[in-house]
Design a protein around this motif. Structure first.
Motif, PDB file in Angstrom:
ATOM      1  N   TRP A  37       0.841  -1.191   0.000  1.00 35.84           N
ATOM      2  CA  TRP A  37       0.000   0.000   0.000  1.00 35.84           C
ATOM      3  C   TRP A  37       0.879   1.245   0.000  1.00 35.84           C
ATOM      4  O   TRP A  37       1.868   1.317   0.729  1.00 35.84           O
ATOM      5  CB  TRP A  37      -0.913  -0.005   1.227  1.00 35.84           C
ATOM      6  N   ASP A  45       2.382   0.264   3.922  1.00 39.34           N
ATOM      7  CA  ASP A  45       2.303  -1.001   4.649  1.00 39.34           C
ATOM      8  C   ASP A  45       2.194  -2.144   3.648  1.00 39.34           C
ATOM      9  O   ASP A  45       2.078  -1.923   2.448  1.00 39.34           O
ATOM     10  CB  ASP A  45       1.087  -1.001   5.585  1.00 39.34           C
ATOM     11  N   SER A  47       0.224  -6.216   3.312  1.00 40.44           N
ATOM     12  CA  SER A  47      -0.697  -7.167   3.924  1.00 40.44           C
ATOM     13  C   SER A  47      -1.127  -8.192   2.882  1.00 40.44           C
ATOM     14  O   SER A  47      -1.019  -7.956   1.685  1.00 40.44           O
ATOM     15  CB  SER A  47      -1.920  -6.460   4.517  1.00 40.44           C
ATOM     16  N   TYR A  52      -7.091  -2.621   3.321  1.00 41.49           N
ATOM     17  CA  TYR A  52      -6.205  -2.060   4.334  1.00 41.49           C
ATOM     18  C   TYR A  52      -6.885  -0.840   4.927  1.00 41.49           C
ATOM     19  O   TYR A  52      -7.462  -0.029   4.210  1.00 41.49           O
ATOM     20  CB  TYR A  52      -4.862  -1.668   3.708  1.00 41.49           C
ATOM     21  N   CYS A  66      -1.761   0.853  -4.918  1.00 44.39           N
ATOM     22  CA  CYS A  66      -1.370  -0.457  -4.392  1.00 44.39           C
ATOM     23  C   CYS A  66      -0.577  -1.206  -5.453  1.00 44.39           C
ATOM     24  O   CYS A  66      -0.601  -0.856  -6.640  1.00 44.39           O
ATOM     25  CB  CYS A  66      -2.600  -1.274  -3.973  1.00 44.39           C
TER      26      CYS A  66
END
Length: 158
Positions: A37, A45, A47, A52, A66
């Motif tokens: 992200w 971050d 994930s 998110y 992203c």
């Protein structure tokens, strides 16, 4: 044979306390990919979820994108509110009474602008809601300050 490939797209929802980012694609991704992200072009971050939550931002100036880890070169287009708003006048130069004048509002935005509002002397025009505003019979009472407001799903700017 027709081949269509849609790259990653990011959608931003929410507002004051946090924003939810959703990264999507029509492509089939295997091996439970890790999503990266980005906020304002900076790594935010990672994930394994396609969603998110950004808990710290309530700033509508932020842009988001992203990517899938290992393919950071294929980052989604950033989404952001309108910026670089400008108004052009046609014809340019001095305008003669009785002539026709067209004002055009331009901006850079993703998603694209879906609504424009025109103002004259800081009051909304009754029918000023398109990208272009036409004054068909310019009179001295039409002299003054004009500006536009551009809106998309991320916000607005004058």
């Amino acid at each position: 044979v027709t081949l269509s490939v849609t790259g990653l797209q990011v959608k931003v929802t929410g507002g004051h306390q946090y924003k939810t980012l959703t990264c999507s694609t029509t492509c089939t991704l295997t091996d439970n990919p890790t999503y990266i992200w980005y906020k304002n072009g900076q790594h935010l971050d990672e994930s394994t979820s396609t969603q998110y939550k950004d808990p710290v931002s309530s700033n509508y100036e932020d842009s988001y994108s992203c990517a899938v880890k290992g393919r950071e070169d294929l980052r989604s287009p950033a989404v952001y509110k309108p910026k670089n708003i400008s108004v052009s006048v046609s014809p340019s130069g001095e305008i003669e009474e009785g002539s026709s004048v067209t004002l055009t509002c331009s901006s850079d935005a993703n998603p694209p602008v879906d609504k424009y509002t025109w103002y004259f002397q800081n009051k909304t025009f009754p029918n000023g809601f398109g990208q272009m505003y036409n004054i068909s019979n310019f009179k001295s009472k039409d002299n003054g300050h004009y500006h536009c407001e551009a809106w998309n799903g991320r916000g607005s700017r004058n």
